[in-house]
Write a protein that holds these residues in place. Structure first.
Motif, PDB file in Angstrom:
ATOM      1  N   THR A 214       0.848  -1.195   0.000  1.00  0.00           N
ATOM      2  CA  THR A 214       0.000   0.000   0.000  1.00  0.00           C
ATOM      3  C   THR A 214       0.885   1.247   0.000  1.00  0.00           C
ATOM      4  OG1 THR A 214      -0.119   0.093   2.415  1.00  0.00           O
ATOM      5  CG2 THR A 214      -1.791  -1.222   1.299  1.00  0.00           C
ATOM      6  N   SER A 215       0.264   2.394  -0.198  1.00  0.00           N
ATOM      7  CA  SER A 215       1.025   3.647  -0.311  1.00  0.00           C
ATOM      8  C   SER A 215       1.754   4.009   0.983  1.00  0.00           C
ATOM      9  CB  SER A 215       0.084   4.794  -0.715  1.00  0.00           C
ATOM     10  OG  SER A 215      -0.988   4.877   0.220  1.00  0.00           O
ATOM     11  N   ASP A 216       1.239   3.539   2.139  1.00  0.00           N
ATOM     12  CA  ASP A 216       1.909   3.869   3.410  1.00  0.00           C
ATOM     13  C   ASP A 216       2.964   2.829   3.811  1.00  0.00           C
ATOM     14  OD1 ASP A 216       0.423   1.717   4.244  1.00  0.00           O
ATOM     15  OD2 ASP A 216      -0.648   2.774   5.854  1.00  0.00           O
ATOM     16  N   GLY A 217       3.262   1.864   2.907  1.00  0.00           N
ATOM     17  CA  GLY A 217       4.320   0.891   3.184  1.00  0.00           C
ATOM     18  C   GLY A 217       3.857  -0.382   3.863  1.00  0.00           C
ATOM     19  N   SER A 218       2.583  -0.441   4.265  1.00  0.00           N
ATOM     20  CA  SER A 218       2.078  -1.689   4.860  1.00  0.00           C
ATOM     21  C   SER A 218       1.643  -2.644   3.732  1.00  0.00           C
ATOM     22  CB  SER A 218       0.923  -1.394   5.819  1.00  0.00           C
ATOM     23  OG  SER A 218      -0.132  -0.744   5.143  1.00  0.00           O
ATOM     24  N   TRP A 219       1.180  -3.819   4.119  1.00  0.00           N
ATOM     25  CA  TRP A 219       0.779  -4.829   3.138  1.00  0.00           C
ATOM     26  C   TRP A 219      -0.715  -5.114   3.240  1.00  0.00           C
ATOM     27  CZ3 TRP A 219       4.049  -6.392  -0.560  1.00  0.00           C
ATOM     28  CH2 TRP A 219       5.412  -6.154  -0.353  1.00  0.00           C
ATOM     29  N   GLU A 220      -1.369  -5.173   2.071  1.00  0.00           N
ATOM     30  CA  GLU A 220      -2.797  -5.485   2.041  1.00  0.00           C
ATOM     31  C   GLU A 220      -2.984  -6.886   1.482  1.00  0.00           C
ATOM     32  OE1 GLU A 220      -6.170  -2.721   0.701  1.00  0.00           O
ATOM     33  OE2 GLU A 220      -6.072  -4.216  -0.916  1.00  0.00           O
ATOM     34  N   LEU A 221      -3.738  -7.700   2.216  1.00  0.00           N
ATOM     35  CA  LEU A 221      -4.023  -9.072   1.797  1.00  0.00           C
ATOM     36  C   LEU A 221      -5.477  -9.194   1.393  1.00  0.00           C
ATOM     37  CD1 LEU A 221      -1.419  -9.359   3.564  1.00  0.00           C
ATOM     38  CD2 LEU A 221      -2.266 -11.597   4.235  1.00  0.00           C
TER      39      LEU A 221
END
Length: 499
Positions: A214-221
């Motif tokens: 994601t744009s904030d560096g986290s991961w979307e599953l």
């Protein structure tokens, strides 16, 4: 289909021993963190960790001859054996900590003492085994190992193997009583019960279909409920992909540069299981032989006493099989869909280099039951076909990657792939796998959470007293740890060489 979005600190993909171990470590180090687990099957420990899908050996290089290679000058290289033994000691310490803290109970339900033996035939192999024994015996990690080429002594150690054996061929064995049989399926289920008690959200029958940054560096599953098809979106600061053979596809979907130029080759295992209680009662030990010339390391034949559901069992194998699936419950298209533009050359190079492995697998797949019985009779000369059934064990995906040795090199160990920023890690590969789970997961923690290590180190040392220390170079600490873990885990002193 509804789509719900939820944020959490850590997501673990896969309900096997690796995710269970990492979750248990993180819950001890950062109890306030929120952890979610997604497993596509109905229960924990149903794939590679399941007790019928692996050999159940507490891999500590006590009997596995492929961890001690003979160098060109004839000397024995024991460096890999030392490394694997020390890694297994880390697992034993962590399991003892969990038992002492009453976080898991009844260790005899997942670990039992059993002698570990190596057995070879023929003058050349006997000479090798004696040299190996002499190289190991003065190392404190292998204290208590015995060697014998005396048929009378071997009859005491391995009566089932020695009965009706022709006396014209030299035979020898080593024996060490501090070996273990580990039911990794039972251990995995215990660890997930512990995590559930720590308020970890465990979702079974939930498949992770995609993973994106994601744009904030986290991961979307993108997570699909296998029962009703509903879709949920979950985001996390850190993701661990511990889905056995299924890890490679998810690593590729993540798009991290570290996951490129990596392929996988699936190999399935087949064991023969004894169904005659009289035969089972005549053998007590894990007896490892020597792989045939040209055979891969995972094909080392062994005759194992196992403890499954608190019942003694006897297994022989493994025989290799081939299926394009990456998991027993996977798809026939797993191998084909794992080939991408960035790894196609790596895969082709491996195909060209590993013709002997391909030939070996074809030969193994074509074996009849009677041909397999012939191999078993090298261990048990009077084995009868009606006493043995075939059981298909787990799928193992051997890692293929570009190394200093060349493009498309087949790796037979356990590989951890980590993003440069430590936000995602994936576990690939096979043996020694589960036995070294705690060591491997501590490596993941060290790589992915370096900013916390100083703060976490005292707790890690509380759980694993030898953390950061070489046990081989500290025999007093080794003795202390062996004594305490044996007591805590119910590995009675009389079974151990370290009493």
């Amino acid at each position: 289909m509804s789509s719900i979005q939820k944020k959490t600190d850590v997501i673990l993909i896969g309900g096997g021993v690796m995710s269970a171990t990492l979750g248990s470590l993180l819950k001890a180090l950062a109890p306030e963190w929120e952890i979610k687990v997604f497993e596509k099957l109905a229960n924990a420990g149903e794939e590679s960790s399941n007790e019928w899908n692996n050999a159940g050996t507490g891999h500590s290089a006590l009997c596995e001859l492929n961890y001690t290679s003979e160098k060109s000058d004839g000397s024995i290289d024991i460096s890999k054996a030392i490394k694997i033994n020390e890694q297994f000691q880390v697992s034993m310490q962590f399991w003892s900590y969990l038992v002492n803290c009453k976080l898991i109970n009844n260790p005899q339900d997942f670990i039992m003492p059993i002698p570990h033996m190596s057995m070879v035939q023929g003058e050349k192999n006997v000479a090798f085994l004696k040299k190996r024994f002499e190289a190991l015996i003065n190392n404190p990690l292998f204290k208590g190992m015995e060697f014998s080429d005396n048929p009378e002594k071997l009859m005491e150690w391995i009566p089932l193997i020695m009965q009706d054996r022709p006396s014209n061929e030299p035979i020898a064995a080593t024996k060490i009583d501090s070996g273990t049989d580990v039911n990794f399926g039972a251990l995995t289920r215990m660890l997930f019960d512990h995590l559930k008690n720590q308020n970890v959200d465990i979702k079974y029958k939930h498949c992770v279909d995609n993973i994106v940054r994601t744009s904030d560096g986290s991961w979307e599953l993108k997570v699909r409920n296998a029962d009703n098809g509903s879709i949920e979106r979950h985001t996390a600061n850190f993701v661990f992909i511990g889905g056995g053979g299924g890890s490679l596809h998810l690593l590729q979907k993540s798009g991290i540069p570290e996951g490129k130029h990596i392929g996988g080759f699936p190999v399935s295992g087949i064991f023969m299981v004894c169904k005659n209680p009289e035969i089972i009662a005549q053998h007590h030990g894990k007896v490892y032989g020597k792989a045939k010339v040209g055979a891969p390391p995972m094909s080392v034949p062994h005759l194992d006493t196992r403890f499954i559901d608190n019942k003694k069992a006897l297994l022989f194998g493994p025989f290799a099989g081939f299926s394009p699936k990456f998991l027993k419950t996977g798809s026939m298209f797993d191998l084909v869909t794992s080939v991408k533009p960035n790894n196609v050359l790596t895969m082709l190079a491996a195909g060209a280099k590993e013709m002997s492995l391909t030939k070996y697998l074809i030969q193994q797949v074509m074996l009849s039951k009677e041909k397999r019985m012939e191999e078993l009779r090298e261990f048990i000369p009077n084995a009868k076909s009606e006493d043995w059934d075939l059981v298909v064990a787990g799928q193992r995906v051997q890692v293929i990657k570009d190394t200093a040795e060349g493009k498309g090199t087949l790796q037979f160990g356990t590989e951890v792939i980590t993003a440069a920023d430590g936000s995602i890690a994936a576990l690939l590969g096979a043996s020694p796998g589960a036995s070294t789970a705690v060591h491997v997961m501590l490596e993941v923690i060290n790589k992915c959470f370096p900013q916390h290590m100083k703060e976490w180190e005292p707790k890690i040392k509380e759980m694993i007293p030898s953390y950061g220390v070489s046990l081989m170079e500290n025999p007093e600490l080794l003795h202390e740890i062996h004594t305490s873990t044996a007591e805590t885990l119910g590995l009675s002193a009389k079974e151990l060489a370290y009493s």
